[in-house]
Structures are given as structure tokens and as C-alpha cells.
Design a protein around this motif. Sequence first.
Motif, mmCIF file in Angstrom:
data_model
loop_
_atom_site.group_PDB
_atom_site.id
_atom_site.type_symbol
_atom_site.label_atom_id
_atom_site.label_comp_id
_atom_site.label_asym_id
_atom_site.label_seq_id
_atom_site.Cartn_x
_atom_site.Cartn_y
_atom_site.Cartn_z
ATOM 1 N N PHE A 110 0.820 -1.215 0.000
ATOM 2 C CA PHE A 110 0.000 0.000 0.000
ATOM 3 C C PHE A 110 0.855 1.267 0.000
ATOM 4 C CE2 PHE A 110 -2.511 3.262 2.315
ATOM 5 C CZ PHE A 110 -3.565 3.379 1.425
ATOM 6 N N GLY A 111 1.961 1.234 0.724
ATOM 7 C CA GLY A 111 2.834 2.397 0.774
ATOM 8 C C GLY A 111 3.361 2.766 -0.607
ATOM 9 N N LYS A 112 3.653 1.763 -1.424
ATOM 10 C CA LYS A 112 4.116 2.014 -2.782
ATOM 11 C C LYS A 112 2.987 2.577 -3.641
ATOM 12 C CE LYS A 112 6.679 -1.188 -4.614
ATOM 13 N NZ LYS A 112 7.123 -2.437 -5.303
ATOM 14 N N LEU A 113 1.774 2.056 -3.456
ATOM 15 C CA LEU A 113 0.628 2.546 -4.222
ATOM 16 C C LEU A 113 0.355 4.017 -3.919
ATOM 17 C CD1 LEU A 113 -1.871 -0.452 -3.861
ATOM 18 C CD2 LEU A 113 -0.350 0.067 -5.784
ATOM 19 N N ARG A 114 0.577 4.426 -2.685
ATOM 20 C CA ARG A 114 0.336 5.825 -2.293
ATOM 21 C C ARG A 114 1.224 6.786 -3.070
ATOM 22 N NH1 ARG A 114 -0.407 6.894 4.079
ATOM 23 N NH2 ARG A 114 -0.666 8.964 3.172
ATOM 24 N N GLN A 115 2.358 6.315 -3.545
ATOM 25 C CA GLN A 115 3.282 7.177 -4.267
ATOM 26 C C GLN A 115 2.930 7.319 -5.744
ATOM 27 O OE1 GLN A 115 5.476 8.766 -2.299
ATOM 28 N NE2 GLN A 115 4.484 7.577 -0.682
ATOM 29 N N ARG A 116 1.970 6.506 -6.208
ATOM 30 C CA ARG A 116 1.609 6.540 -7.625
ATOM 31 C C ARG A 116 0.553 7.622 -7.884
ATOM 32 N NH1 ARG A 116 0.130 0.732 -10.003
ATOM 33 N NH2 ARG A 116 -0.542 2.152 -11.665
ATOM 34 N N THR A 117 0.913 8.616 -8.664
ATOM 35 C CA THR A 117 -0.031 9.688 -8.975
ATOM 36 C C THR A 117 -1.081 9.241 -9.992
ATOM 37 O OG1 THR A 117 1.447 10.523 -10.715
ATOM 38 C CG2 THR A 117 1.680 11.461 -8.497
ATOM 39 N N ASP A 118 -0.846 8.090 -10.642
ATOM 40 C CA ASP A 118 -1.761 7.602 -11.662
ATOM 41 C C ASP A 118 -2.660 6.478 -11.147
ATOM 42 O OD1 ASP A 118 0.259 5.729 -11.305
ATOM 43 O OD2 ASP A 118 0.370 5.171 -13.425
ATOM 44 N N PHE A 119 -2.704 6.267 -9.825
ATOM 45 C CA PHE A 119 -3.427 5.120 -9.266
ATOM 46 C C PHE A 119 -4.635 5.590 -8.457
ATOM 47 C CE2 PHE A 119 -4.212 1.487 -6.473
ATOM 48 C CZ PHE A 119 -4.051 0.423 -7.353
#
Length: 208
Positions: A110-119
Motif C-alpha cells: 500500500f505504501g508504494k501505491l500511495r506514491q503513484r499519482t496515476d493510481f
Amino acid sequence: MNLYLSSFQFGNESDKLCELLQRGAKIGHITNATDWHGADEARKKADLENDMAFLQSLGFKSEHLDLKDYFNRKGALDEKLAGLDGIWVSGGNTFILRQAMRLSGFDTIFGKLRQRTDFLYGGYSAGICVLCDSLKYIEEVDDPTQFPYKQIKEPIYEGLGYFNYGILPHYKSDHFESAAISKEVEKCIENKWLFKALRDGEVIIIKE
């Protein structure tokens, strides 16, 4: 990461989903909050199909993403999520959903997903409650002693921590959990816990 968080189903602002994702975006639909013992499998299937059909009507590509398929396979789930543009996390029991997120490794991804501006992270009910710092806010609504997965025998109260307060859906709404949610609101006030109550139809939209 952008968020579309509804009290119930897609809420009253579903047209704004098209502002958060491009047409043709791939969305994984997570329904593990309904993995409790004795769940109506036919209803689960129908609800999933209805939600996926709605997402597809908005121009998205939707597929079922069952976290059970990724238990003890965090790397495979990480790879799968990397190929998606968003997820839709439906309602049910927040404690069960949290267990599935732990066993699949979603909570650490989840922490990695939070960094995705396209997600996009979208969802309702349990799907938004799990984003809070704790599940203590809804323990009188969702049964924390449900353990459908043999690997876990104790409730997990730690949420994903996106919010440092509780979110209480179905407040003063035509929903069977509404009365219990009102009691949770009272408990939050008594304990001076920060919270935000949502009526069905209301949506929280966060663009990052």
C-alpha cells in the motif's frame, strides 16, 4: 494516489470517477470483506458482477482481484497491482478485509501505491474504514472475532493508516447498520476520538 471513497456503493458522484481515471483504465475489484463464514455466495457473485458492470459502463476495464489468490505471494500481488490503474474495494466486514490484506502483503504494498499519482483507490463501507489508523471505531458494527482464514486467530486493529481518524459510513441512512453506526459516533465523542461520519450517497474525493 487518488481516492474515491463512498459511504455505500458508488455514491452520488460516480461521474467524477471519470475525472480520476482515463477511459480504458484497468481496475481490480476486491471483495474479501465478504469472506465471512456462511456468506451467501450467489449474492456475492451478483454484487460483484453488478459493480463490475457499472465500472465498465463508465468506460473502465474491471476484473475480480481476490486477495486469497495471493496469500503468501506478496511478490505476485505487487506485480499484479503494478499492472492495474486502480482498485475498487467493496464493503462487508472490515476486520476480515484487513486479515486478507495482511496475508496477501497488500498492507505493505500500500505504501508504494500511495506514491503513484496515476493510481486510484476507490471503495465503500469496509473498503474505506480499513484506510483509518485503527479499526476500533467500528468494532461494534463489524465482528472482530470472525476468522475465515486459518492463518489468523486474533483480530487486527491496525488500519492502513492513510487517515489518522475514523470514518463511519451509513450514518443516519436507510441502511441496516445505521443504528449501530450512531452508537459508534457516540463512542467516538465520549472517547474524544477524531472521526468523520458519512451518510449514504456522500463521497470523499482526494486528488493528489
